[in-house]
Design a protein around this motif. Structure first.
Motif, PDB file in Angstrom:
ATOM      1  N   ASP A  47     101.876   3.984  39.419  1.00  0.00           N
ATOM      2  CA  ASP A  47     102.866   4.859  39.317  1.00  0.00           C
ATOM      3  C   ASP A  47     104.279   4.390  39.895  1.00  0.00           C
ATOM      4  N   ALA A  49     107.026   5.563  40.227  1.00  0.00           N
ATOM      5  CA  ALA A  49     107.724   6.352  41.388  1.00  0.00           C
ATOM      6  C   ALA A  49     107.103   6.070  42.786  1.00  0.00           C
ATOM      7  N   ALA A  50     105.801   5.874  42.587  1.00  0.00           N
ATOM      8  CA  ALA A  50     105.097   5.398  44.093  1.00  0.00           C
ATOM      9  C   ALA A  50     105.762   3.837  44.473  1.00  0.00           C
ATOM     10  N   MET A  52     108.576   2.434  43.449  1.00  0.00           N
ATOM     11  CA  MET A  52     109.910   2.551  43.840  1.00  0.00           C
ATOM     12  C   MET A  52     109.739   2.981  45.449  1.00  0.00           C
ATOM     13  N   TRP A  56     111.342   0.791  48.629  1.00  0.00           N
ATOM     14  CA  TRP A  56     112.507   1.451  49.381  1.00  0.00           C
ATOM     15  C   TRP A  56     112.202   1.657  50.734  1.00  0.00           C
ATOM     16  N   ILE A  95     100.006   4.503  55.362  1.00  0.00           N
ATOM     17  CA  ILE A  95     100.345   5.310  54.127  1.00  0.00           C
ATOM     18  C   ILE A  95      99.753   4.946  52.949  1.00  0.00           C
ATOM     19  N   VAL A  96      99.073   5.840  52.429  1.00  0.00           N
ATOM     20  CA  VAL A  96      98.331   5.609  51.147  1.00  0.00           C
ATOM     21  C   VAL A  96      99.154   6.333  50.026  1.00  0.00           C
ATOM     22  N   TYR A  97      99.637   5.735  48.837  1.00  0.00           N
ATOM     23  CA  TYR A  97     100.370   6.443  47.872  1.00  0.00           C
ATOM     24  C   TYR A  97      99.406   6.998  47.024  1.00  0.00           C
ATOM     25  N   GLU A 120     101.827  10.468  57.439  1.00  0.00           N
ATOM     26  CA  GLU A 120     102.056  11.698  56.754  1.00  0.00           C
ATOM     27  C   GLU A 120     101.375  12.789  57.071  1.00  0.00           C
ATOM     28  N   THR A 150     108.114  14.945  53.565  1.00  0.00           N
ATOM     29  CA  THR A 150     109.028  15.532  52.556  1.00  0.00           C
ATOM     30  C   THR A 150     109.349  16.902  53.247  1.00  0.00           C
ATOM     31  N   PHE A 270     114.527  17.823  45.488  1.00  0.00           N
ATOM     32  CA  PHE A 270     113.597  16.782  46.084  1.00  0.00           C
ATOM     33  C   PHE A 270     112.961  16.135  44.920  1.00  0.00           C
ATOM     34  N   SER A 271     113.026  16.582  43.691  1.00  0.00           N
ATOM     35  CA  SER A 271     112.456  15.712  42.379  1.00  0.00           C
ATOM     36  C   SER A 271     113.189  14.520  42.359  1.00  0.00           C
ATOM     37  N   SER A 272     112.157  13.604  41.705  1.00  0.00           N
ATOM     38  CA  SER A 272     112.834  12.306  41.483  1.00  0.00           C
ATOM     39  C   SER A 272     113.753  12.521  40.308  1.00  0.00           C
ATOM     40  N   ALA A 290     119.505  14.647  46.284  1.00  0.00           N
ATOM     41  CA  ALA A 290     118.285  14.099  46.429  1.00  0.00           C
ATOM     42  C   ALA A 290     117.933  13.723  47.998  1.00  0.00           C
ATOM     43  N   ILE A 291     117.015  13.801  48.346  1.00  0.00           N
ATOM     44  CA  ILE A 291     116.458  13.830  49.783  1.00  0.00           C
ATOM     45  C   ILE A 291     115.723  12.398  50.348  1.00  0.00           C
ATOM     46  N   GLY A 292     115.362  11.369  49.316  1.00  0.00           N
ATOM     47  CA  GLY A 292     114.592  10.504  49.823  1.00  0.00           C
ATOM     48  C   GLY A 292     114.778   9.592  51.206  1.00  0.00           C
TER      49      GLY A 292
HETATM   50  N1  LIG Z   1     101.407   9.631  50.073  1.00  0.00           N
HETATM   51  C1  LIG Z   1     102.349   9.850  49.401  1.00  0.00           C
HETATM   52  N2  LIG Z   1     103.568  10.235  50.003  1.00  0.00           N
HETATM   53  C2  LIG Z   1     104.619  10.286  49.150  1.00  0.00           C
HETATM   54  O1  LIG Z   1     105.605  10.621  49.462  1.00  0.00           O
HETATM   55  C3  LIG Z   1     104.529   9.870  47.604  1.00  0.00           C
HETATM   56  C4  LIG Z   1     103.410   9.375  47.152  1.00  0.00           C
HETATM   57  N3  LIG Z   1     102.457   9.240  48.090  1.00  0.00           N
HETATM   58  N4  LIG Z   1     103.318   8.745  46.006  1.00  0.00           N
HETATM   59  C5  LIG Z   1     104.722   8.733  45.015  1.00  0.00           C
HETATM   60  C6  LIG Z   1     105.536   9.892  45.564  1.00  0.00           C
HETATM   61  C7  LIG Z   1     106.999   9.834  44.838  1.00  0.00           C
HETATM   62  N5  LIG Z   1     107.675   9.874  45.963  1.00  0.00           N
HETATM   63  C8  LIG Z   1     109.314   9.772  45.913  1.00  0.00           C
HETATM   64  C9  LIG Z   1     109.949   9.574  47.033  1.00  0.00           C
HETATM   65  C10 LIG Z   1     111.428   9.753  46.938  1.00  0.00           C
HETATM   66  C11 LIG Z   1     111.953  10.050  45.804  1.00  0.00           C
HETATM   67  C12 LIG Z   1     113.484  10.094  45.536  1.00  0.00           C
HETATM   68  O2  LIG Z   1     113.731  11.042  45.225  1.00  0.00           O
HETATM   69  N6  LIG Z   1     114.191   9.029  45.803  1.00  0.00           N
HETATM   70  C13 LIG Z   1     115.574   8.812  45.589  1.00  0.00           C
HETATM   71  C14 LIG Z   1     115.837   9.271  44.365  1.00  0.00           C
HETATM   72  C15 LIG Z   1     115.965   7.830  43.563  1.00  0.00           C
HETATM   73  C16 LIG Z   1     116.635   7.802  42.099  1.00  0.00           C
HETATM   74  O3  LIG Z   1     117.810   8.435  42.152  1.00  0.00           O
HETATM   75  O4  LIG Z   1     116.153   7.241  41.311  1.00  0.00           O
HETATM   76  C17 LIG Z   1     116.342   9.904  46.577  1.00  0.00           C
HETATM   77  O5  LIG Z   1     115.768  10.895  46.806  1.00  0.00           O
HETATM   78  O6  LIG Z   1     117.536   9.682  46.777  1.00  0.00           O
HETATM   79  C18 LIG Z   1     111.065   9.975  44.443  1.00  0.00           C
HETATM   80  C19 LIG Z   1     109.815  10.128  44.805  1.00  0.00           C
HETATM   81  C20 LIG Z   1     107.060   9.891  47.231  1.00  0.00           C
HETATM   82  N7  LIG Z   1     105.667   9.804  46.891  1.00  0.00           N
END
Ligand SMILES: Nc1nc(=O)c2c([nH]1)NC[C@@H]1CN(c3ccc(C(=O)N[C@@H](CCC(=O)O)C(=O)O)cc3)C=[N+]21
Ligand SMILES: NC(=O)C1=CN([C@@H]2O[C@H](COP(=O)(O)OP(=O)(O)OC[C@H]3O[C@@H](n4cnc5c(N)ncnc54)[C@H](O)[C@@H]3O)[C@@H](O)[C@H]2O)C=CC1
Length: 333
Positions: A47, A49-50, A52, A56, A95-97, A120, A150, A270-272, A290-292
């Motif tokens: 994935d 997104a995972a 990235m 990060w 942490i397991v993605y 988590e 999150t 909070f979506s990507s 965004a909230i990452g």
């Molecule tokens: N155990 C587990 N925990 C997770 O939290 C988890 C996971 N597995 N598997 C994958 C997804 C995906 N994920 C994201 C985190 C931040 C942004 C995100 O929005 N990041 C930026 C935006 C980046 C952009 O603009 O491209 C932000 O918030 O600023 C997206 C997706 C966490 N995940």
């Protein structure tokens, strides 16, 4: 856009700003712990997104005094790899993605991570405590339970924005707010709706199929939230009532119908993907796109909490014990 053309009322608040206010607390915790904590990440899917998020997390950790070891493993080997990391004293957090198998096997894997290394908060005991509004692990209320990153990041943003009202007692600080959450996944949307309702908000939880109301009832008389189906309700029914709207729909097809927003609503994505179009600024008082960055700060905070909990309570007398079992007591350092 020239300043003169900018929508007058809307303030855009970036996650980096909120993260900055949390990172001093993280640095303080790090000083107390006196070593660079080691977080191990397991990536067993493809994935993007995972990947990235993992890269990060690694970058942020290294910049702020944590060690992060990302291990790319075959999904059939993951179980043994997790068990080995559980046993390894050098590993402070795991942490397991997800998703990996995308079925109940993922829930099984969540439960084999040692509860003392579960950054988590996905272990059953932590999840149970969260839904039951139980904020401590011990009778003496010295060891705080772990909340999912999150949802807790979103709570921290709402505190930063002063949506949490500190005039009210701990645990009731969202009383009077109507909040719509678009997403009811087990990892973010449902725990978030429960946390906000436990703190006194009236929450409308929206998913693809229906809308539910999470509430402690009229006058927030109940100790913890209960859930009621809102049969036949649509976004048109709950959004105009809501002073806060939080959206986390995956994919780029969904666009939140901003024309339904109440004037001056607080909007958080909070979506990507960008769930809110740029026109959100014409209606919102505050928009968080965004909230990452805040999520990663909370992840570090949870890791420090696990280390502190493992070392046993060393809380200065009269801090944690004075506070009732509230989210603030849990989320404050
Ligand atoms: N155990 C587990 N925990 C997770 O939290 C988890 C996971 N597995 N598997 C994958 C997804 C995906 N994920 C994201 C985190 C931040 C942004 C995100 O929005 N990041 C930026 C935006 C980046 C952009 O603009 O491209 C932000 O918030 O600023 C997206 C997706 C966490 N995940
Ligand atoms: N910023 C962060 O820290 C994190 C961000 N994410 C991001 O959040 C998003 C959601 O992730 P998950 O909750 O894991 O996804 P998921 O696929 O498990 O859940 C999606 C939820 O949205 C609902 N939904 C889908 N389409 C909808 C529609 N048209 N109207 C109303 N509800 C709809 C579904 O019913 C479900 O409740 C992803 O973009 C993910 O990358 C996830 C975790 C952390």
């Amino acid at each position: 856009m020239a300043a003169a053309d900018a929508p007058a009322g809307c303030k855009v608040v970036l996650a980096s700003t909120v993260a900055k206010s949390l990172s001093s607390e993280v640095q303080e915790g790090l000083n107390q712990v006196g070593k660079a904590p080691l977080l191990v990440g397991f990536l067993a899917n493809h994935d993007p997104a995972a990947r990235m998020y993992a890269d990060w997390t690694g970058k942020t950790c290294r910049e702020s005094g944590f060690e992060f070891d990302l291990r790319q493993v075959d999904k059939e080997e993951l179980e043994d790899q997790i068990l080995a990391a559980n046993q390894d004293d050098k590993v402070d957090g795991i942490i397991v993605y997800y998703p990996i198998f995308g079925n109940r096997q993922d829930q099984y894997l969540q439960q084999i991570v040692d509860i003392n290394k579960d950054v988590e908060g996905l272990s059953h005991r932590y999840v149970f405590n969260m839904y039951q509004n139980i904020r401590f692990l011990d009778e003496a209320k010295l060891q705080k339970s772990i909340l999912p990153c999150t949802p807790l990041a979103i709570v921290k943003i709402l505190e930063y924005l002063h949506v949490y009202n500190p005039v009210l007692p701990y645990g009731n600080r969202l009383f009077g707010h109507n909040i719509t959450v678009v997403n009811r996944s087990e990892v973010v949307g449902r725990p978030l709706a429960a946390l906000l309702a436990n703190d006194g908000a009236n929450v409308y939880s929206v998913d693809i199929a229906n809308i539910q109301n999470f509430t402690r009832g009229s006058g927030i008389k109940k100790k913890r939230h209960e859930v009621h189906d809102k049969d036949g309700w649509k976004l048109e029914d709950c959004v105009p009532l809501s002073d806060v709207v939080i959206s986390g729909v995956p994919g780029d097809k969904f666009k939140f119908p901003t024309q339904l927003l109440r004037d001056g609503a607080v909007c958080i994505n909070f979506s990507s993907e960008k769930n809110f179009g740029p026109e959100v600024k014409e209606k919102a008082s505050i928009y968080v796109p965004a909230i990452g960055k805040v999520t990663i700060c909370v992840l570090q905070r949870n890791l420090l909490r696990l280390i502190q909990n493992r070392r046993g309570p060393s809380v200065p007398s009269g801090t944690a014990t004075e506070k009732p079992g509230t989210l603030e007591a849990l989320t404050e350092s």
